[in-house]
Design a protein around this motif. Structure first.
Motif, short mmCIF file in Angstrom:
data_model
loop_
_atom_site.label_atom_id
_atom_site.label_comp_id
_atom_site.label_asym_id
_atom_site.label_seq_id
_atom_site.Cartn_x
_atom_site.Cartn_y
_atom_site.Cartn_z
N SER A 158 -17.04 -33.24 130.82
CA SER A 158 -17.17 -34.38 129.92
C SER A 158 -15.88 -35.18 129.94
CB SER A 158 -17.46 -33.91 128.48
OG SER A 158 -17.42 -35.00 127.57
N ARG A 159 -16.01 -36.49 129.70
CA ARG A 159 -14.81 -37.31 129.58
C ARG A 159 -14.01 -36.92 128.35
NH1 ARG A 159 -17.06 -43.29 129.59
NH2 ARG A 159 -18.50 -42.25 128.18
N ASN A 160 -14.67 -36.28 127.40
CA ASN A 160 -14.02 -35.84 126.17
C ASN A 160 -13.84 -34.32 126.23
OD1 ASN A 160 -13.41 -34.98 123.54
ND2 ASN A 160 -14.56 -36.65 122.61
N PRO A 161 -12.63 -33.82 126.52
CA PRO A 161 -12.44 -32.37 126.63
C PRO A 161 -12.84 -31.60 125.38
CG PRO A 161 -10.55 -33.55 127.53
CD PRO A 161 -11.40 -34.57 126.83
N ALA A 162 -12.63 -32.20 124.21
CA ALA A 162 -12.98 -31.50 122.97
C ALA A 162 -14.50 -31.29 122.89
CB ALA A 162 -12.48 -32.28 121.76
#
Length: 314
Positions: A158-162
């Protein structure tokens, strides 16, 4: 004379009414049902970049209308991108019998369609499953493939690691081996199952899947949306097998249309289920290259959810 009030199902109630394996079976049954009628959906552009979708469908027993909005910018507002409801009617009496949570149905029926396609088309189902995009659809596909395929391992990009880490933890809570990967293109070579569920505002995947891979491409469901690089789509058309969810994909499958592929010539999931000539003529190619299943959505999938709900209702 009084009539019972329609059931208004919360998101949690709607999810409980639609277990993935049962929903996949209902989708297959719907594709074999000649009584099903699904008019073309209406997509009305809204000021600010959103869309209003109006999607009716009917069979001999149940009629539905889906009313949802899709607002891509809502992610930045902390709001869901899909909102709305599905109204379910009894055909014989015209009585409204239930109102289902629209975003929950959308997530679950989309994942159940991918599950059915994987059950019919995937050569390996134990994984690793690569999920690209860790939002609502990423989570729904994880749960659906876990429930219906015997999945053992999942990788999340994902572009968002979280967001990726949160989905990894959810997979681990389900008893799966799971980890985050930061390069989805590199991971493709090692994953016989792939699901792309990105917002589809830009190309997210630029590498070729493994030769034995099954890919469910879900994020791009309008002609302007795209997840997969056009050159890769053309290679898949030449070296693998392309299947679309319905004939609506002929004018909605952004990944394939932008690659210049004749989508109208591709077999549908109904062809696969029914073993029609449109599918049997291509089925032999499954042994020599990846299978790319392009999903764009259809009101019939929501009708299948309503049918599933009414069959399982106490």
């Amino acid at each position: 004379m009084t009539h019972p009030a329609p059931s208004v199902l919360s998101a949690a109630d709607t999810a409980r009414a639609l277990p993935y394996p049962a929903l996949a079976r209902e989708i297959e049954a719907l594709l074999r049902d000649p009584a099903v009628v699904v008019p073309a959906r209406i997509v009305q552009a809204l000021p600010g970049g959103g869309s209003l979708f109006v999607m009716p469908a009917v069979d001999a027993r149940v009629a539905i209308t889906k009313l949802i909005t899709f607002t891509p910018d809502n992610a930045g507002r902390g709001l869901p991108s899909i909102q709305g409801d599905i109204v379910v009617f009894d055909v014989a009496t015209g009585r409204r019998v239930a109102i289902l949570d629209g975003p929950t149905v959308t997530a679950r029926r989309t994942a159940a369609v991918s599950l059915l396609a994987a059950q019919k088309l995937a050569r390996r189902t134990d994984g690793p499953l690569l999920i690209v995009g860790a939002g609502v659809q990423g989570r729904a596909h994880l749960e659906a493939f876990h429930a219906g395929l015997g999945l053992r391992e999942v990788w999340v990009a994902s572009r968002n690691p979280a967001s990726a880490d949160a989905l990894v933890r959810h997979a681990q809570a389900l008893g799966l081996r799971a980890r985050r990967v930061d390069d989805a293109d590199a991971a493709l070579a090692d994953c016989p199952l792939v699901v792309s569920t990105t917002p589809a505002q830009q190309v997210a995947l630029r590498a070729m899947p493994a030769l034995d891979a099954f890919v469910a491409a879900v994020g791009a469901f309008t002609p302007a949306m795209v997840e997969w690089d056009a050159a890769i789509c053309r290679r898949l058309a030449a070296e693998g097998t392309l299947v679309v969810d319905t004939r609506d994909a002929d004018h909605e499958a952004g990944d394939l249309l932008q690659a210049g592929i004749d989508v109208a010539a591709l077999p549908t999931l109904a062809d696969v289920v029914g073993g029609t000539a449109a599918w049997t003529g291509q089925a032999a190619r499954r042994a020599s290259g990846p299978v790319f299943f392009k999903s764009c959505g259809w009101g019939g999938w929501d009708l299948a959810a309503a049918r599933c709900m009414t069959r399982l209702a106490p």
